[in-house]
Design a protein around this motif. Sequence first.
Motif, mmCIF file in Angstrom:
data_model
loop_
_atom_site.group_PDB
_atom_site.id
_atom_site.type_symbol
_atom_site.label_atom_id
_atom_site.label_comp_id
_atom_site.label_asym_id
_atom_site.label_seq_id
_atom_site.Cartn_x
_atom_site.Cartn_y
_atom_site.Cartn_z
ATOM 1 N N GLN A 128 -35.333 -4.706 28.182
ATOM 2 C CA GLN A 128 -35.592 -3.872 27.133
ATOM 3 C C GLN A 128 -34.727 -4.093 26.074
ATOM 4 O OE1 GLN A 128 -34.376 0.008 28.422
ATOM 5 N NE2 GLN A 128 -33.948 -1.195 30.463
ATOM 6 N N ARG A 129 -34.567 -3.366 24.958
ATOM 7 C CA ARG A 129 -33.584 -3.561 24.021
ATOM 8 C C ARG A 129 -32.113 -3.397 24.441
ATOM 9 N NH1 ARG A 129 -35.208 -0.012 18.860
ATOM 10 N NH2 ARG A 129 -33.311 -1.368 18.151
ATOM 11 N N THR A 130 -31.458 -4.368 24.043
ATOM 12 C CA THR A 130 -29.985 -4.477 24.377
ATOM 13 C C THR A 130 -29.211 -3.357 23.629
ATOM 14 O OG1 THR A 130 -29.419 -6.303 22.814
ATOM 15 C CG2 THR A 130 -30.126 -6.756 25.273
ATOM 16 N N ASP A 131 -29.602 -2.616 22.538
ATOM 17 C CA ASP A 131 -29.065 -1.738 21.962
ATOM 18 C C ASP A 131 -29.486 -0.281 22.308
ATOM 19 O OD1 ASP A 131 -31.628 -1.749 20.798
ATOM 20 O OD2 ASP A 131 -30.813 -1.534 18.877
ATOM 21 N N ILE A 173 -30.950 -13.485 23.270
ATOM 22 C CA ILE A 173 -30.340 -13.041 21.949
ATOM 23 C C ILE A 173 -29.711 -14.436 21.270
ATOM 24 C CG2 ILE A 173 -28.573 -11.592 21.015
ATOM 25 C CD1 ILE A 173 -29.031 -9.425 23.245
ATOM 26 N N ARG A 174 -29.799 -14.533 20.218
ATOM 27 C CA ARG A 174 -29.284 -15.717 19.325
ATOM 28 C C ARG A 174 -27.791 -15.424 18.821
ATOM 29 N NH1 ARG A 174 -31.018 -16.281 14.847
ATOM 30 N NH2 ARG A 174 -32.039 -14.478 14.493
ATOM 31 N N LEU A 175 -27.243 -16.295 18.484
ATOM 32 C CA LEU A 175 -25.905 -16.108 18.111
ATOM 33 C C LEU A 175 -25.692 -15.574 16.947
ATOM 34 C CD1 LEU A 175 -24.191 -19.705 19.302
ATOM 35 C CD2 LEU A 175 -23.974 -17.585 20.416
ATOM 36 N N ALA A 176 -26.487 -15.728 16.050
ATOM 37 C CA ALA A 176 -26.689 -14.970 14.815
ATOM 38 C C ALA A 176 -26.748 -13.638 15.019
ATOM 39 C CB ALA A 176 -27.867 -15.610 13.860
ATOM 40 N N GLU A 177 -27.329 -12.940 15.858
ATOM 41 C CA GLU A 177 -27.349 -11.615 16.101
ATOM 42 C C GLU A 177 -25.860 -11.078 16.525
ATOM 43 O OE1 GLU A 177 -30.999 -10.491 18.130
ATOM 44 O OE2 GLU A 177 -31.352 -12.471 18.329
ATOM 45 N N ILE A 178 -24.829 -11.828 16.797
ATOM 46 C CA ILE A 178 -23.952 -10.939 17.354
ATOM 47 C C ILE A 178 -23.000 -10.052 16.336
ATOM 48 C CG2 ILE A 178 -21.360 -11.504 17.972
ATOM 49 C CD1 ILE A 178 -22.278 -13.983 19.385
ATOM 50 N N PRO A 179 -22.926 -10.378 15.114
ATOM 51 C CA PRO A 179 -22.201 -9.410 14.195
ATOM 52 C C PRO A 179 -22.972 -8.000 14.251
ATOM 53 C CG PRO A 179 -22.290 -11.554 13.210
ATOM 54 C CD PRO A 179 -23.083 -11.743 14.326
ATOM 55 N N ALA A 180 -24.242 -8.127 13.922
ATOM 56 C CA ALA A 180 -25.000 -6.730 13.937
ATOM 57 C C ALA A 180 -24.895 -5.967 15.168
ATOM 58 C CB ALA A 180 -26.405 -6.945 13.553
ATOM 59 N N ARG A 181 -24.822 -6.749 16.251
ATOM 60 C CA ARG A 181 -24.765 -5.914 17.580
ATOM 61 C C ARG A 181 -23.510 -5.433 17.886
ATOM 62 N NH1 ARG A 181 -29.513 -6.380 20.589
ATOM 63 N NH2 ARG A 181 -31.182 -8.064 19.735
ATOM 64 N N VAL A 182 -22.665 -6.372 17.431
ATOM 65 C CA VAL A 182 -21.181 -5.582 17.666
ATOM 66 C C VAL A 182 -20.845 -4.792 16.843
ATOM 67 C CG1 VAL A 182 -18.694 -6.369 17.481
ATOM 68 C CG2 VAL A 182 -20.152 -7.994 18.405
ATOM 69 N N ARG A 183 -21.372 -4.551 15.486
ATOM 70 C CA ARG A 183 -21.109 -3.510 14.678
ATOM 71 C C ARG A 183 -21.705 -2.394 15.144
ATOM 72 N NH1 ARG A 183 -22.011 -7.275 10.679
ATOM 73 N NH2 ARG A 183 -23.982 -6.771 10.282
ATOM 74 N N ALA A 184 -22.946 -2.397 15.756
ATOM 75 C CA ALA A 184 -23.706 -1.229 16.514
ATOM 76 C C ALA A 184 -22.936 -0.544 17.545
ATOM 77 C CB ALA A 184 -25.169 -1.635 16.597
ATOM 78 N N ALA A 226 -21.795 -4.114 25.841
ATOM 79 C CA ALA A 226 -21.338 -5.469 25.348
ATOM 80 C C ALA A 226 -21.643 -6.313 26.382
ATOM 81 C CB ALA A 226 -19.639 -5.069 25.216
ATOM 82 N N ASN A 227 -21.434 -5.896 27.846
ATOM 83 C CA ASN A 227 -22.030 -6.597 28.907
ATOM 84 C C ASN A 227 -23.575 -7.036 28.719
ATOM 85 O OD1 ASN A 227 -19.562 -7.415 31.021
ATOM 86 N ND2 ASN A 227 -19.041 -5.247 30.098
ATOM 87 N N ARG A 228 -24.191 -6.244 28.441
ATOM 88 C CA ARG A 228 -25.597 -6.525 28.366
ATOM 89 C C ARG A 228 -25.764 -7.577 27.183
ATOM 90 N NH1 ARG A 228 -27.383 -0.487 27.948
ATOM 91 N NH2 ARG A 228 -29.212 -1.327 26.770
ATOM 92 N N LEU A 229 -25.006 -7.286 26.070
ATOM 93 C CA LEU A 229 -25.027 -8.175 24.961
ATOM 94 C C LEU A 229 -24.758 -9.753 25.485
ATOM 95 C CD1 LEU A 229 -25.230 -9.308 22.165
ATOM 96 C CD2 LEU A 229 -22.879 -8.297 21.827
ATOM 97 N N VAL A 230 -23.705 -9.869 26.382
ATOM 98 C CA VAL A 230 -23.536 -11.062 26.946
ATOM 99 C C VAL A 230 -24.699 -11.603 27.747
ATOM 100 C CG1 VAL A 230 -21.960 -12.306 28.598
ATOM 101 C CG2 VAL A 230 -20.928 -10.662 26.870
ATOM 102 N N LEU A 231 -25.365 -10.775 28.711
ATOM 103 C CA LEU A 231 -26.296 -11.202 29.417
ATOM 104 C C LEU A 231 -27.497 -11.968 28.514
ATOM 105 C CD1 LEU A 231 -26.502 -8.367 31.936
ATOM 106 C CD2 LEU A 231 -25.882 -10.816 32.450
ATOM 107 N N GLY A 232 -27.907 -11.346 27.612
ATOM 108 C CA GLY A 232 -28.808 -11.751 26.750
ATOM 109 C C GLY A 232 -28.424 -12.962 25.886
ATOM 110 N N LEU A 233 -27.230 -13.260 25.654
ATOM 111 C CA LEU A 233 -26.867 -14.362 24.967
ATOM 112 C C LEU A 233 -26.852 -15.470 26.025
ATOM 113 C CD1 LEU A 233 -23.607 -13.248 23.157
ATOM 114 C CD2 LEU A 233 -25.651 -14.251 21.874
#
Length: 446
Positions: free
Chosen positions: A440-443, A119-130, A107-114
């Motif tokens: 690298q990939r945030t997921d 990372i675009r805002l539109a990617e948030i739902p898919a990444r949060v679900r993952a 989750a924190n790496r997702l924040v760093l990417g944003l």
Amino acid sequence: MVGLGSALANLRNALGRPEAHVEIVDGETVPVGMLLGTLGALLLDAGSSVTDVRSALEKARDAAGVGPTLAVGVLPALVMVSETATGAATIVNTEGVELSSRQAARANRLVLGLESGSIRLAEIPARVRAIRAGTAPTPALPWVLGNALTSAGLAVVFRCPWWAILVALAVGAVVGLLSLALRRLREAVAVIPFLAAFVSTTIVGLVAADTGFAHVPLFAVCAPVAVFVPGALITNALLELTASDIVTGSSRLMQGLIMLGFMAAGIAAGSALTGLHVDPSSAALVGEVAGVGTDRGGWEAVPPYWVSWVAVVVLAVGLGLVFRSGWRLTLVSVAVMTAAYALLSGVAPLWGSVVATGVTAAVLFVATRVLERLVPVIPATVSFFPAFLLLVPGTVGLVAVATFDPVALATPLATFVSLCIGTKIGGLLPGLFRRNAPVQRTDQPV
């Protein structure tokens, strides 16, 4: 009536006006407020304070070019994002499901990417679900083993005699089993702190009475229940209060004090049942116990000081099992906790344990931020957490409440303040460094 008419007119305009800030997600239009709210709910479930969540959402908002036209508000269980022009608000509730350390890291790496714009805002739902897809019930064996190792590690670090260390190891496993069974019952969650403290005190009291061991140190009772002590909760509450999050900070502080009260009642009940007496003078902080020893022999002897360094590693491994960190983050925890123990042991003889706690917090906070800059897949909020648990004087505060000793109570209160100041100062310095986005990939799993 004029004011009411104007309010109704503004409401009609807001309802009839299309959303100003939207993103296209899977071919559908989704308000940016909903996207940010979804991210904020994830961060709250990951254990972040409302202050940190609001700051992360504002940085993600600004990085996307939205700016202050969206206002962000955060409470312990929900996130509110509103259009400043119209007042239209989007509210997203948390799911109330505690995330593991690995999920918190992702989750924190997702924040760093944003924040970096990678990372675009539109990617948030898919990444949060993952990220949420990795949520699973707490495994029994790691949880019980982690509680046992954490209990034994704390007992050694705080210089308990050999008999108390073995008892702490066994009682930690028993308390782990008890809490695991009770957590499946929603109605029983509130009484887990009381029952855990009662069971721990009762078993230690019975062992001390049967064996004739007269000296019962504090951590023989408190080490098995250390995972349940709300030291981190109280410290976060104080941090939120200093950040002007008065409502949230006050509610968290009250929750932490109530939990401490339940645990103190459990210790009092167990002591009354078994006749156990815990010496309040044993309520020492980490930096004060390095040279503690006894002239007793056999099972009442204190382990050599070098064993404490091994115990720090055992403690980090136990916490890694309890919070499901994975082996990579556990190795980071070992390094951070060893550094924290070294700093506390070195600084405390010079400036005292209260000041040493604040200095250690500031140094480690900066160090973890720099580590995050160099290795973005290890977020500072996750790597700092193990040291945070070692620094927080929660169990010391527990014995102070249990014994109603004002002198013992003053120490954890002063240390809580020192810890908050050190963390705040440490949080200011890394602003000089620009954080890198994950390369690298945030997921990618941690």
